[in-house]
Structure formats: structure tokens, C-alpha cells
Motif scaffolding. Structure first.
Motif, PDB file in Angstrom:
ATOM      1  N   LYS A   1      19.147  -2.383 -46.046  1.00  0.00           N
ATOM      2  CA  LYS A   1      17.890  -2.396 -46.797  1.00  0.00           C
ATOM      3  C   LYS A   1      17.227  -1.022 -46.688  1.00  0.00           C
ATOM      4  O   LYS A   1      17.072  -0.477 -45.600  1.00  0.00           O
ATOM      5  CB  LYS A   1      16.957  -3.467 -46.242  1.00  0.00           C
ATOM      6  CG  LYS A   1      15.641  -3.567 -46.985  1.00  0.00           C
ATOM      7  CD  LYS A   1      14.784  -4.690 -46.439  1.00  0.00           C
ATOM      8  CE  LYS A   1      13.471  -4.781 -47.188  1.00  0.00           C
ATOM      9  NZ  LYS A   1      12.625  -5.835 -46.630  1.00  0.00           N
ATOM     10  N   THR A   2      16.856  -0.476 -47.826  1.00  0.00           N
ATOM     11  CA  THR A   2      16.242   0.844 -47.834  1.00  0.00           C
ATOM     12  C   THR A   2      14.727   0.747 -47.751  1.00  0.00           C
ATOM     13  O   THR A   2      14.121  -0.234 -48.164  1.00  0.00           O
ATOM     14  CB  THR A   2      16.628   1.631 -49.107  1.00  0.00           C
ATOM     15  OG1 THR A   2      16.251   0.882 -50.256  1.00  0.00           O
ATOM     16  CG2 THR A   2      18.111   1.922 -49.149  1.00  0.00           C
ATOM     17  N   THR A   3      14.143   1.796 -47.208  1.00  0.00           N
ATOM     18  CA  THR A   3      12.697   1.964 -47.237  1.00  0.00           C
ATOM     19  C   THR A   3      12.409   3.060 -48.249  1.00  0.00           C
ATOM     20  O   THR A   3      13.235   3.953 -48.466  1.00  0.00           O
ATOM     21  CB  THR A   3      12.143   2.356 -45.851  1.00  0.00           C
ATOM     22  OG1 THR A   3      12.810   3.539 -45.395  1.00  0.00           O
ATOM     23  CG2 THR A   3      12.356   1.247 -44.842  1.00  0.00           C
TER      24      THR A   3
ATOM     25  N   THR B   1      13.656   6.621 -48.294  1.00  0.00           N
ATOM     26  CA  THR B   1      13.340   7.419 -47.111  1.00  0.00           C
ATOM     27  C   THR B   1      14.174   7.037 -45.893  1.00  0.00           C
ATOM     28  O   THR B   1      14.141   7.736 -44.891  1.00  0.00           O
ATOM     29  CB  THR B   1      11.847   7.277 -46.751  1.00  0.00           C
ATOM     30  OG1 THR B   1      11.550   5.894 -46.548  1.00  0.00           O
ATOM     31  CG2 THR B   1      10.972   7.853 -47.851  1.00  0.00           C
ATOM     32  N   GLY B   2      14.887   5.937 -45.967  1.00  0.00           N
ATOM     33  CA  GLY B   2      15.696   5.536 -44.817  1.00  0.00           C
ATOM     34  C   GLY B   2      16.183   4.111 -44.958  1.00  0.00           C
ATOM     35  O   GLY B   2      16.127   3.511 -46.034  1.00  0.00           O
TER      36      GLY B   2
ATOM     37  N   THR C   1      16.864   6.343 -39.002  1.00  0.00           N
ATOM     38  CA  THR C   1      17.542   7.317 -39.862  1.00  0.00           C
ATOM     39  C   THR C   1      16.720   8.604 -39.981  1.00  0.00           C
ATOM     40  O   THR C   1      17.263   9.651 -40.307  1.00  0.00           O
ATOM     41  CB  THR C   1      17.815   6.738 -41.258  1.00  0.00           C
ATOM     42  OG1 THR C   1      16.595   6.252 -41.820  1.00  0.00           O
ATOM     43  CG2 THR C   1      18.830   5.610 -41.185  1.00  0.00           C
ATOM     44  N   TRP C   2      15.454   8.522 -39.670  1.00  0.00           N
ATOM     45  CA  TRP C   2      14.533   9.653 -39.740  1.00  0.00           C
ATOM     46  C   TRP C   2      14.559  10.491 -38.453  1.00  0.00           C
ATOM     47  O   TRP C   2      13.988  11.570 -38.386  1.00  0.00           O
ATOM     48  CB  TRP C   2      13.101   9.126 -39.935  1.00  0.00           C
ATOM     49  CG  TRP C   2      12.824   7.963 -39.018  1.00  0.00           C
ATOM     50  CD1 TRP C   2      13.007   6.642 -39.317  1.00  0.00           C
ATOM     51  CD2 TRP C   2      12.402   8.009 -37.654  1.00  0.00           C
ATOM     52  NE1 TRP C   2      12.717   5.856 -38.213  1.00  0.00           N
ATOM     53  CE2 TRP C   2      12.340   6.679 -37.185  1.00  0.00           C
ATOM     54  CE3 TRP C   2      12.070   9.027 -36.782  1.00  0.00           C
ATOM     55  CZ2 TRP C   2      11.961   6.347 -35.886  1.00  0.00           C
ATOM     56  CZ3 TRP C   2      11.689   8.704 -35.491  1.00  0.00           C
ATOM     57  CH2 TRP C   2      11.633   7.377 -35.061  1.00  0.00           C
ATOM     58  N   CYS C   3      15.204   9.994 -37.410  1.00  0.00           N
ATOM     59  CA  CYS C   3      15.137  10.568 -36.060  1.00  0.00           C
ATOM     60  C   CYS C   3      16.253  11.579 -35.820  1.00  0.00           C
ATOM     61  O   CYS C   3      17.435  11.253 -35.970  1.00  0.00           O
ATOM     62  CB  CYS C   3      15.221   9.431 -35.044  1.00  0.00           C
ATOM     63  SG  CYS C   3      15.493   9.962 -33.346  1.00  0.00           S
ATOM     64  N   GLY C   4      15.904  12.779 -35.410  1.00  0.00           N
ATOM     65  CA  GLY C   4      16.881  13.823 -35.135  1.00  0.00           C
ATOM     66  C   GLY C   4      17.878  13.437 -34.053  1.00  0.00           C
ATOM     67  O   GLY C   4      19.072  13.735 -34.177  1.00  0.00           O
TER      68      GLY C   4
END
Length: 170
Positions: A23-25, A33-34, A86-89
Motif C-alpha cells: 500500500k502506497t502513501t 511518498t512511500g 521507505t523514507w529512512c536512510g
């Protein structure tokens, strides 16, 4: 009455198993966005920013073969839960490395649960409630529904050596 109960249980099972995977955000403009909730490697690699990092990090990581050989018999019957953003380095770096290690161990996708969280480190429907997730990525090793250990954010040594140390504690 028996048929009604059977039908109700079947309907519940179908609903529970129909949770959307990958599921995407999206942001206010509708841009993806993720990911959130239950995901898989294919969905992860479908995100351009994850694919770019995966294409670099996965081949670059070379697990220590001696540690892999020591881990292989210990991994039988174990389940792995990966909680990441998915946003996390750190997730973008460590998750491809972890998958490289799991591939070297010949861990199948059915033994891996990948859960993506939002910036608040939350998933929907209480998916990670009770998991005590403070940082991402978090890699949880379990057997028979019981947590054996975890690697949080980044390994102390290497992913495979940290995995081996989880079993050394037992």
C-alpha cells in the motif's frame, strides 16, 4: 447454524487475508511518498528511491561466508520480521544488505514479513502494536511465535555477525 458459523469464519478469513500488500502513501499532490503496512521485496523495489539504493547497496554488500555457514543450520524454522521506513536512510542502506544476507542463507520470502511504517513509525490496523519499535529498520528473529532477538537501526558489527550473536545468547 453450523453453515452460518462456517460462512462467517470464511468471510472473516477472506477479509483478513485481503489486506492490501504494498500500500502506497501519497502527499497532498497525489505523489507516491512511500509504502505502509505489509509489503514485499517487489513492492519495495517498485519505489524509484528504494530501487536506486537497492541497485547499489545489494550488490555492494558481501556477507562473511564463514558466518553465513555458521548461521545456516540455526535459521531453520525461524521467521524474520523487518520493520522499516521507505523514507529512512538507515532502512534504505540496511534493508538491501539484510536481503543479501537472507539470500545467502537461502531464507524464503514466506519466512519474511516486511512491514513499512510512516514517519511516526506507525502502521495501520495495529500491525506493529506490541513490537516496541523505536527505530527503523528493526530486524526481528523469532521461532514458534517468540522473539529470539533483534537488530535495531544498524548492526554493531555486521548483520550476519549480529544475527549469530542472537543465537549465542540462547
Amino acid at each position: 447454524m453450523k453453515k452460518l458459523i462456517t460462512f462467517t469464519l470464511l468471510l472473516f478469513a477472506m477479509t483478513a487475508s485481503s489486506q492490501e500488500i504494498n500500500k502506497t502513501t501519497k502527499d497532498d499532490t497525489g505523489k507516491v511518498t512511500g509504502l505502509i503496512n505489509i509489503c514485499n521485496r517487489v513492492g519495495l523495489q517498485a519505489l524509484p528511491e528504494m530501487q536506486q539504493r537497492y541497485d547499489v547497496e545489494y550488490p555492494a554488500y558481501q556477507p562473511d561466508q564463514n558466518t553465513i555457514l555458521a548461521l545456516q543450520p540455526l535459521m531453520k524454522g525461524k521467521k524474520i520480521t523487518i520493520v522499516m521506513g521507505t523514507w529512512c536512510g538507515d532502512s534504505q542502506l540496511q534493508v538491501p544488505h539484510f536481503y543479501k544476507m537472507l539470500d545467502a542463507l537461502k531464507i524464503t520470502e514466506q519466512d519474511i514479513t516486511l512491514i513499512c511504517v510512516d514517519h511516526s513509525k506507525k502502521a495501520e490496523n495495529g500491525l506493529i502494536d506490541g513490537m516496541n519499535i523505536s527505530h527503523v529498520p528493526t530486524f526481528i528473529v523469532s521461532a514458534n511465535g517468540k522473539e529470539l532477538g533483534r537488530i535495531t537501526e544498524s548492526p554493531r558489527e555486521t548483520l550476519e555477525k549480529d544475527m549469530l550473536s542472537i543465537f549465542a545468547k540462547k
